[in-house]
Scaffold this motif. Sequence first.
Motif, PDB file in Angstrom:
ATOM      1  N   UNK A  29      53.259 107.841  -4.314  1.00  0.00           N
ATOM      2  CA  UNK A  29      54.146 107.410  -4.012  1.00  0.00           C
ATOM      3  C   UNK A  29      54.079 106.209  -3.779  1.00  0.00           C
ATOM      4  N   UNK A  30      53.061 105.460  -2.604  1.00  0.00           N
ATOM      5  CA  UNK A  30      53.957 104.389  -2.246  1.00  0.00           C
ATOM      6  C   UNK A  30      53.728 102.869  -3.351  1.00  0.00           C
ATOM      7  N   UNK A  31      52.306 103.350  -4.019  1.00  0.00           N
ATOM      8  CA  UNK A  31      52.747 102.267  -5.145  1.00  0.00           C
ATOM      9  C   UNK A  31      53.611 102.529  -6.566  1.00  0.00           C
ATOM     10  N   UNK A  32      53.572 103.337  -6.381  1.00  0.00           N
ATOM     11  CA  UNK A  32      55.200 103.757  -7.525  1.00  0.00           C
ATOM     12  C   UNK A  32      56.431 103.385  -6.314  1.00  0.00           C
ATOM     13  N   UNK A  33      56.355 103.539  -5.618  1.00  0.00           N
ATOM     14  CA  UNK A  33      57.209 102.302  -4.719  1.00  0.00           C
ATOM     15  C   UNK A  33      57.692 100.813  -5.330  1.00  0.00           C
ATOM     16  N   UNK A  34      56.465 100.241  -4.736  1.00  0.00           N
ATOM     17  CA  UNK A  34      56.334  99.229  -4.787  1.00  0.00           C
ATOM     18  C   UNK A  34      56.568  98.241  -6.855  1.00  0.00           C
ATOM     19  N   UNK A  35      56.500  99.227  -7.513  1.00  0.00           N
ATOM     20  CA  UNK A  35      56.625  99.032  -9.000  1.00  0.00           C
ATOM     21  C   UNK A  35      58.264  98.891  -8.734  1.00  0.00           C
ATOM     22  N   UNK A  36      58.691 100.146  -8.041  1.00  0.00           N
ATOM     23  CA  UNK A  36      60.384 100.341  -8.590  1.00  0.00           C
ATOM     24  C   UNK A  36      60.705  99.313  -7.873  1.00  0.00           C
ATOM     25  N   UNK A  62      47.774  95.476  -2.564  1.00  0.00           N
ATOM     26  CA  UNK A  62      48.689  95.998  -3.638  1.00  0.00           C
ATOM     27  C   UNK A  62      49.700  94.951  -4.347  1.00  0.00           C
ATOM     28  N   UNK A  63      50.135  94.907  -3.878  1.00  0.00           N
ATOM     29  CA  UNK A  63      51.787  94.226  -4.365  1.00  0.00           C
ATOM     30  C   UNK A  63      50.836  92.137  -4.663  1.00  0.00           C
ATOM     31  N   UNK A 137      64.987  82.409   1.284  1.00  0.00           N
ATOM     32  CA  UNK A 137      65.448  81.759   0.267  1.00  0.00           C
ATOM     33  C   UNK A 137      66.176  81.711   0.186  1.00  0.00           C
ATOM     34  N   UNK A 138      67.101  80.576  -0.633  1.00  0.00           N
ATOM     35  CA  UNK A 138      68.747  80.986  -0.303  1.00  0.00           C
ATOM     36  C   UNK A 138      68.774  82.106  -1.034  1.00  0.00           C
ATOM     37  N   UNK A 139      68.104  82.218  -2.070  1.00  0.00           N
ATOM     38  CA  UNK A 139      68.401  83.736  -2.987  1.00  0.00           C
ATOM     39  C   UNK A 139      67.469  84.556  -2.767  1.00  0.00           C
ATOM     40  N   UNK A 140      66.475  85.006  -1.576  1.00  0.00           N
ATOM     41  CA  UNK A 140      65.844  85.572  -1.410  1.00  0.00           C
ATOM     42  C   UNK A 140      66.788  86.798  -0.650  1.00  0.00           C
ATOM     43  N   UNK A 141      65.683  88.330  -1.429  1.00  0.00           N
ATOM     44  CA  UNK A 141      66.300  89.266  -0.499  1.00  0.00           C
ATOM     45  C   UNK A 141      65.176  90.034   0.421  1.00  0.00           C
ATOM     46  N   UNK A 142      65.946  90.619   1.380  1.00  0.00           N
ATOM     47  CA  UNK A 142      65.828  91.538   2.084  1.00  0.00           C
ATOM     48  C   UNK A 142      65.630  92.979   2.091  1.00  0.00           C
ATOM     49  N   UNK A 143      64.365  93.768   2.425  1.00  0.00           N
ATOM     50  CA  UNK A 143      64.200  95.123   2.315  1.00  0.00           C
ATOM     51  C   UNK A 143      64.027  95.820   3.972  1.00  0.00           C
ATOM     52  N   UNK A 144      64.982  96.963   4.015  1.00  0.00           N
ATOM     53  CA  UNK A 144      64.711  97.423   5.371  1.00  0.00           C
ATOM     54  C   UNK A 144      64.597  99.385   4.638  1.00  0.00           C
ATOM     55  N   UNK A 145      63.202  99.958   4.809  1.00  0.00           N
ATOM     56  CA  UNK A 145      62.850 101.665   4.347  1.00  0.00           C
ATOM     57  C   UNK A 145      63.195 101.871   5.735  1.00  0.00           C
ATOM     58  N   UNK A 146      63.890 102.335   5.641  1.00  0.00           N
ATOM     59  CA  UNK A 146      64.160 103.925   7.629  1.00  0.00           C
ATOM     60  C   UNK A 146      64.485 104.802   6.803  1.00  0.00           C
ATOM     61  N   UNK A 226      62.329 106.195  -5.417  1.00  0.00           N
ATOM     62  CA  UNK A 226      62.752 106.917  -7.179  1.00  0.00           C
ATOM     63  C   UNK A 226      63.641 105.725  -7.485  1.00  0.00           C
ATOM     64  N   UNK A 227      64.374 105.458  -5.814  1.00  0.00           N
ATOM     65  CA  UNK A 227      66.119 104.638  -6.295  1.00  0.00           C
ATOM     66  C   UNK A 227      66.313 104.961  -6.617  1.00  0.00           C
TER      67      UNK A 227
END
Length: 243
Positions: A29-36, A62-63, A137-146, A226-227
């Motif tokens: 499941x974690x691998x699928x999440x990283x891919x998505x 994995x990444x 970075x200027x166009x970078x994105x952050x992710x919090x998985x809570x 699965x987003x």
Amino acid sequence: MQKLNETWFSSWFDTPYYHILYKDRDYKEAESFMKNLTRFLGLSKGDSILDLACGRGRHSVSLNKKGFDVTGVDISPASIVYAKDFENDTLHFKVHDMCKPFPAKFDAVLNLFTSFGYFEKEEDNLRTLHAIKSNLKENGKGVIDFMNVEFVLQNLVERETKTVNKIKFHIHRYEKDGYIFKDISFTDANDKYFFTEKVKTLTLDDFLSYFQKAGINLIRTFGDYNLGNFDVSNSPRLILIFN
């Protein structure tokens, strides 16, 4: 045993028992999440990722295998010592407090699997978000998985016993004072142990309030690995994409 002035997470995460208890997490499941996730973020091979609160580095590794330049950081020295065995030219691990900015900028900063909301001081949550923003970075994105707090509380298993590596872990979960607690007790080699996990019951509205104070823009929310769309009553996760 937890030492004076030591946080619950720095003491518990630095023991081998934390990794024993959670060794059977769903890797597929974690691998699928990283891919998505990396696909949604539009990341390309060679892009830089900061894995914030990386633990022993499973997701960083994995990444990196997917072609990304990854830095994994964690407050646990024991976890980082373990993770350093996997280092290469595009994979690095360091001990770091996520409340403080890391001295580099990245295409993405990922804070995965409910690695937020641990702090005793409310301002440390905001400090962490300021740090994440400063590392983008200027166009970078952050992710919090809570966790999705409402879903977790609706489905909370109050008491459970898990036997892992012949150790019987007794687990008690409950809500108190705006936190979800997990008391963990067990005996190994005739020695008794007790640890407590404690995570703040942060909702989407709480994060939006933090984001406003930190000058962060919410781009999208998801409710599972699965987003899928976020639904406050039925989604198991609260995944926040921001810049």
